[in-house]
Design a protein around this motif. Structure first.
Motif, mmCIF file in Angstrom:
data_model
loop_
_atom_site.group_PDB
_atom_site.id
_atom_site.type_symbol
_atom_site.label_atom_id
_atom_site.label_comp_id
_atom_site.label_asym_id
_atom_site.label_seq_id
_atom_site.Cartn_x
_atom_site.Cartn_y
_atom_site.Cartn_z
ATOM 1 N N VAL A 589 2.128 8.930 5.005
ATOM 2 C CA VAL A 589 2.555 7.861 4.641
ATOM 3 C C VAL A 589 1.715 6.546 4.252
ATOM 4 O O VAL A 589 1.765 5.562 3.486
ATOM 5 C CB VAL A 589 3.724 7.586 5.643
ATOM 6 C CG1 VAL A 589 4.424 6.009 5.099
ATOM 7 C CG2 VAL A 589 4.965 8.598 5.413
ATOM 8 N N ASP A 593 1.196 4.132 1.342
ATOM 9 C CA ASP A 593 1.084 2.763 1.262
ATOM 10 C C ASP A 593 0.092 1.927 0.623
ATOM 11 O O ASP A 593 0.288 1.113 -0.155
ATOM 12 C CB ASP A 593 1.584 2.323 2.483
ATOM 13 C CG ASP A 593 3.161 2.552 3.339
ATOM 14 O OD1 ASP A 593 3.653 3.009 2.333
ATOM 15 O OD2 ASP A 593 2.721 2.542 4.561
ATOM 16 N N THR A 619 12.469 10.133 0.245
ATOM 17 C CA THR A 619 11.976 8.899 1.121
ATOM 18 C C THR A 619 10.583 8.404 0.878
ATOM 19 O O THR A 619 10.620 7.083 0.577
ATOM 20 C CB THR A 619 12.026 9.441 2.624
ATOM 21 O OG1 THR A 619 13.173 10.045 2.959
ATOM 22 C CG2 THR A 619 11.475 8.402 3.480
ATOM 23 N N ARG A 623 9.963 4.420 -0.652
ATOM 24 C CA ARG A 623 8.893 3.864 0.110
ATOM 25 C C ARG A 623 7.922 3.017 -0.921
ATOM 26 O O ARG A 623 7.628 1.860 -0.767
ATOM 27 C CB ARG A 623 8.325 4.609 1.138
ATOM 28 C CG ARG A 623 7.371 3.724 1.997
ATOM 29 C CD ARG A 623 6.795 4.342 3.092
ATOM 30 N NE ARG A 623 5.921 3.724 4.039
ATOM 31 C CZ ARG A 623 6.235 3.099 5.191
ATOM 32 N NH1 ARG A 623 7.702 3.611 5.679
ATOM 33 N NH2 ARG A 623 5.516 2.347 5.824
#
Length: 669
Positions: A589, A593, A619, A623
């Protein structure tokens, strides 16, 4: 005047007016198998084995060779000589009985004694022939038939070693038999001298001057002579090995009476021993199972076993199974002799096809000797896949290809003179008009010149840095997703390289580890068992690619069928755990990002129906502000290409949204 010299070679068959070999079908078939997970080497061999629509392959030729071999064994038996001797013997005995019955001058005691000998002949053909050696024949016809047995046996045993001798010595005289004896004596002396290393070329030449008529094949030196003799002698031995013990015993006894001269068999035995010593590599111990009713004589049977050996050699050549095998190894002359001219023509066409593939620059061998598809071949395959994707996306051939795959952005409506290096499309009406006006002014007969050409101006478009991340874990291959993944990568690679040359594409495969791959490496990649889906490592490489092109729009495309189960540790080792470890999720993740901060437009292509994967990917997409596409496997390529084209225009566009909504599932965030 100097005379010109021309060199000719044997015509190898086929239609002399036929066009050169067409490699298009072969390349399509090879490319299809490469996309199916086969290596280019295996794909080429598979095509050569199976052939094309109108071209027999190696397997068809090998099957015909094996059928020919089986026919020979099923049609023939090995008792031909025994049957022929038995027929001559029975005819001689019958003629003798007739003569005894009608000869009134013969003493009754003599008649009874002769009749008793005939009545008590052994049932064994060889023994009966031997028992009649000292019989006083009353019938001249019977005596002639009995003498023909010895003559037949002599010709047969010679025909075993020297092809054609049975016919050549039919009706032979004593002088002919003496010539045979002299030839065998000189031949054995020459071979024994050669074995000791004492022979000279003059010895061979002298032998051929004296006995060359026995060798119509015309050997050029003693080694060629030995090769020919050893091959036939080995076949003769295999013939004996193939007989039943009873047949073999009878023939050995009969052969001792060949020509009524024991010296013949002694000379032939000496010859066999010399040949076995000189050529031990020949098959002297093999045998075959014959099952037919058409009896063969010793010479014909030996010749047939030579044919079977040649068929076995052809089968080995056609199988191309040994290391370093090439189609040039196939003996076209022998193939034509065994199966007919068309078989040789088909084999030659396959050989020419393989050579054409190499000479045309579509395949080549690398430094390790492995066959590889060249960039030219990959471009051709990519164009074919891209056309298929365009058909799927547009529903009408060429529509999407024309509207969305242009090289220079949207047309502005303005035109300008063409300059060297321009890639914009020509404005055909203005170009033709310029040519007409020029010819009217200067009277030139040139229809179009470079000064007449005008190109359509296009709006400037932003460059893109595209990272296509494809899951190469074993589950992709196990669940049938290996092929669509490769097709997708090749199609996107071709689109960018041919239509959007300013964009920067990087292909990244990720399993236990991730690595940057060239398209040739990815398409030739074999599936292998490797636990782990290291999306973290793949995102690290993708972000590095984006940073190398800071002025380009980052586009992140991820194709996967599983949650991340591995990540890259600081020391470079891959950490694996299933179910996914929280640390693996966290670092993955974090890299996603990073891609978002770099401005990447992200699309996940989810393969499979795993609910856990669906929740996780949804998900991630939310994001990253991206989207999720769950296409059918056949539509994966269209989905990825459509997403890329949508990113080139700033949004997915109504057409692409309709596509995703109609063929899969589209989730926007």
């Amino acid at each position: 005047m100097a005379s010109s010299r021309r060199r000719f070679h044997r015509y190898e068959g086929g239609d002399p007016l036929a066009p050169p070999v067409d490699i298009a079908e072969a390349l399509d078939a090879i490319g299809e198998r490469v996309m199916g997970g086969s290596s280019p080497e295996r794909a080429l061999q598979e095509f050569l084995r199976r052939g094309g629509r109108d071209q027999r392959g190696l397997d068809d030729l090998a099957r015909q060779v094996n059928e020919r071999r089986r026919e020979l064994l099923q049609q023939h038996g090995l008792d031909g000589t025994l049957k022929e001797v038995r027929e001559l013997l029975d005819r001689a005995v019958l003629e003798e009985r007739k003569q005894l019955a009608r000869d009134v001058h013969l003493d009754d005691l003599e008649r009874d004694f002769a009749q008793m000998r005939l009545d008590n002949l052994s049932p064994s053909t060889a023994a009966a022939v031997s028992e009649l050696q000292d019989y006083s024949w009353q019938s001249s016809q019977a005596r002639a038939d009995y003498e023909r047995i010895k003559d037949l046996l002599g010709r047969e045993v010679l025909d075993q070693r020297f092809a054609g001798m049975k016919q050549a010595l039919e009706g032979a005289t004593d002088e002919d038999r003496a010539a045979v004896d002299a030839m065998l004596r000189d031949l054995n002396e020459l071979l024994e001298k050669h074995q000791r290393g004492e022979d000279t070329p003059e010895d061979f030449a002298e032998f051929m001057d004296r006995h060359g008529d026995f060798f119509p094949e015309g050997p050029q030196d003693v080694d060629e002579l030995i090769d020919a003799l050893a091959q036939r002698a080995a076949a003769a031995q295999r013939l004996l090995n193939s007989m039943t013990p009873g047949q073999r015993e009878e023939l050995m006894q009969l052969s001792a009476q060949a020509f009524g001269s024991p010296q013949l068999m002694e000379s032939l035995g000496r010859l066999d021993a010399n040949l076995q010593s000189l050529r031990p590599g020949e098959d002297w111990s093999g045998s075959e199972r014959f099952g037919g009713g058409q009896g063969l004589g010793l010479g014909d049977g030996t010749g047939m076993l030579q044919d079977i050996a040649r068929l076995d050699a052809l089968s080995d050549q056609l199988s191309q199974s040994h290391a370093g095998a090439r189609l040039d190894d196939i003996d076209l002359d022998e193939l034509a002799r065994q199966l007919g001219e068309q078989a040789a023509v088909d084999a030659k066409a396959l050989r020419d096809l393989e050579q054409a593939l190499r000479s045309s620059g579509t395949v080549r061998r690398d430094s390790e000797g492995q066959l590889r598809l060249t960039p030219r071949a990959m471009r051709q395959l990519g164009r074919s896949l891209l056309r298929d994707i365009a058909d799927r996306m547009s529903g009408r051939q060429g529509q999407r290809d024309l509207r969305r795959a242009g090289a220079a952005g949207e047309r502005s409506g303005a035109t300008r003179p063409w300059e060297f290096g321009d890639t914009e499309p020509w404005d055909i009406p203005r170009t033709v008009l310029n040519g007409v006006l020029r010819r009217a002014g200067d009277g030139s007969d040139r229809l179009i010149t470079t000064d007449d050409i005008e190109v359509a101006e296009t709006e400037a478009r932003t460059q893109a840095a595209v990272a296509l991340l494809v899951d190469t874990s074993f589950s992709m291959a196990m669940d049938g997703r290996w092929v669509p993944m490769k097709r997708t990568a090749l199609a996107l690679h071709t689109l960018i390289r041919t239509r959007f040359r300013g964009d920067h594409l990087q292909l990244i495969g990720f399993g236990r580890h991730a690595s940057v791959m060239e398209i040739e490496e990815l398409t030739a990649l074999d599936a292998f068992w490797d636990k782990g889906t290291n999306l973290h490592h793949a995102l690290l490489l993708a972000n590095r690619h984006f940073r190398k092109h800071p002025n380009a729009q980052p586009v992140l495309l991820v194709v996967t069928d599983g949650e991340p189960t591995a990540h890259l540790e600081p020391g470079g080792e891959s950490f694996f755990d299933y179910p996914p470890h929280p640390l693996t999720i966290a670092v993955t993740v974090r890299e996603l990002d990073t891609a978002s901060r770099l401005g990447a437009q992200t699309t996940f292509f989810r393969l499979g129906e795993d609910p856990g994967l669906a929740r996780f990917v949804d998900t991630l997409a939310r994001r990253a502000g991206g989207r999720v596409v769950a296409p059918e496997l056949d539509d994966l390529g269209a989905a990825v290409v459509g997403s890329y084209l949508g990113s080139r225009h700033g949004d997915a566009g109504d057409d692409y949204q309709d596509w995703f909504g109609g063929r899969g599932f589209w989730f926007g965030t």
